[in-house]
Design a protein around this motif. Structure first.
Motif, PDB file in Angstrom:
ATOM      1  N   LEU A 146       0.831  -1.206   0.000  1.00  0.00           N
ATOM      2  CA  LEU A 146       0.000   0.000   0.000  1.00  0.00           C
ATOM      3  C   LEU A 146       0.864   1.253   0.000  1.00  0.00           C
ATOM      4  O   LEU A 146       0.560   2.232  -0.688  1.00  0.00           O
ATOM      5  N   ASP A 172      -6.933  -3.958  -5.989  1.00  0.00           N
ATOM      6  CA  ASP A 172      -6.808  -3.516  -4.600  1.00  0.00           C
ATOM      7  C   ASP A 172      -7.622  -2.234  -4.424  1.00  0.00           C
ATOM      8  O   ASP A 172      -7.239  -1.180  -4.948  1.00  0.00           O
ATOM      9  N   GLN A 223      -7.992  -0.190  -1.970  1.00  0.00           N
ATOM     10  CA  GLN A 223      -7.300   0.910  -1.305  1.00  0.00           C
ATOM     11  C   GLN A 223      -6.408   1.669  -2.282  1.00  0.00           C
ATOM     12  O   GLN A 223      -6.394   2.900  -2.307  1.00  0.00           O
ATOM     13  N   GLN A 224      -5.654   0.933  -3.083  1.00  0.00           N
ATOM     14  CA  GLN A 224      -4.775   1.574  -4.052  1.00  0.00           C
ATOM     15  C   GLN A 224      -5.591   2.363  -5.077  1.00  0.00           C
ATOM     16  O   GLN A 224      -5.258   3.508  -5.411  1.00  0.00           O
ATOM     17  N   MET A 249     -14.293  -1.505   0.515  1.00  0.00           N
ATOM     18  CA  MET A 249     -13.392  -1.387   1.666  1.00  0.00           C
ATOM     19  C   MET A 249     -14.120  -1.441   2.999  1.00  0.00           C
ATOM     20  O   MET A 249     -13.505  -1.594   4.043  1.00  0.00           O
ATOM     21  N   LEU A 298     -11.351  -3.059   5.352  1.00  0.00           N
ATOM     22  CA  LEU A 298     -10.235  -2.150   5.099  1.00  0.00           C
ATOM     23  C   LEU A 298     -10.474  -0.747   5.643  1.00  0.00           C
ATOM     24  O   LEU A 298      -9.556   0.054   5.702  1.00  0.00           O
ATOM     25  N   ASP A 299     -11.714  -0.456   6.023  1.00  0.00           N
ATOM     26  CA  ASP A 299     -12.020   0.877   6.547  1.00  0.00           C
ATOM     27  C   ASP A 299     -13.003   0.756   7.710  1.00  0.00           C
ATOM     28  O   ASP A 299     -14.097   1.315   7.676  1.00  0.00           O
ATOM     29  N   TRP A 303     -11.858   6.607   5.643  1.00  0.00           N
ATOM     30  CA  TRP A 303     -11.789   6.849   4.201  1.00  0.00           C
ATOM     31  C   TRP A 303     -13.100   7.475   3.734  1.00  0.00           C
ATOM     32  O   TRP A 303     -13.109   8.369   2.891  1.00  0.00           O
TER      33      TRP A 303
END
Length: 202
Positions: free
Chosen positions: A74, A103, A105-106, A141, A145-146, A151
């Motif tokens: 990341l 991905d 996030q990316q 996400m 991921l969040d 985010w």
């Protein structure tokens, strides 16, 4: 040797949780605890994206990439996106082919930069159109991921600003109102404050 930036200087405009987080990263870099700095960045990249100026963020990422044998993917992606030109970010398939399109996030970071780039070029309607892509990535996400929704908070602020500049004040106010209803998180209070300021301008 003088103290690292932010470590003891409490004359910052807002010595809040964000300032403390920035200070922790700066101190870890200063002490050459690169693993600790990378861990802080990876977990709090949304907050630090806001807390560090772009040039400093790029500098911190560059230091970590140079000193860690296996830097987190990341952070590698964030550095490449940050250092890419606007034209390169607009044509990511060609110039950012090493960014993992699977991905979220990316791709989220890339989409946020694209929105900002388009706004800076005065293409505010196109900037606002990035909101749909960003919302889709946020959905991917969510929770995993969040988990704290940072985010989403940051994206809402950027989308709201784009909506204001595009003249869609109804959309902007709707988004800002949703942010204000988000459960308060002291660590990210700076985002809520920014939204309140923007809302007052509508």
């Amino acid at each position: 040797m003088s103290a690292p930036p932010h470590s003891t200087d409490k004359t910052l405009p807002e010595w809040d949780d964000l300032s403390v987080l920035v200070a922790e990263v700066e101190a870890a870099i200063w002490d050459e605890h690169f693993d600790d700095a990378a861990r802080l960045l990876e977990v709090n990249i949304a907050a630090l994206w806001f807390g560090l100026r772009p040039a400093r963020m790029a500098g911190v990422l560059e230091i970590l990439l140079e000193n860690l044998p296996s830097p987190p993917l990341l952070l590698i992606a964030a550095y490449r996106i940050l250092k890419a030109s606007r034209a390169e970010r607009a044509e990511s398939r060609k110039s950012l082919s090493d960014i993992d399109s699977e991905d979220p996030q990316q791709m989220f970071i890339l989409a946020m930069f694209r929105m900002h780039d388009l706004r800076m070029e005065g293409r505010v309607v196109e900037a606002l159109a990035q909101a749909e892509i960003i919302e889709e990535l946020l959905g991917k996400m969510r929770f995993v991921l969040d988990p704290q929704g940072v985010w989403r908070l940051q994206a809402s602020l950027e989308i709201g600003i784009s909506a204001m500049l595009a003249g869609d004040f109804t959309k902007a106010l709707t988004i800002f109102t949703q942010v204000q209803l988000h459960p308060a998180t002291p660590k990210y209070s700076y985002l809520t404050r920014a939204v309140l300021v923007k809302s007052a301008l509508i």
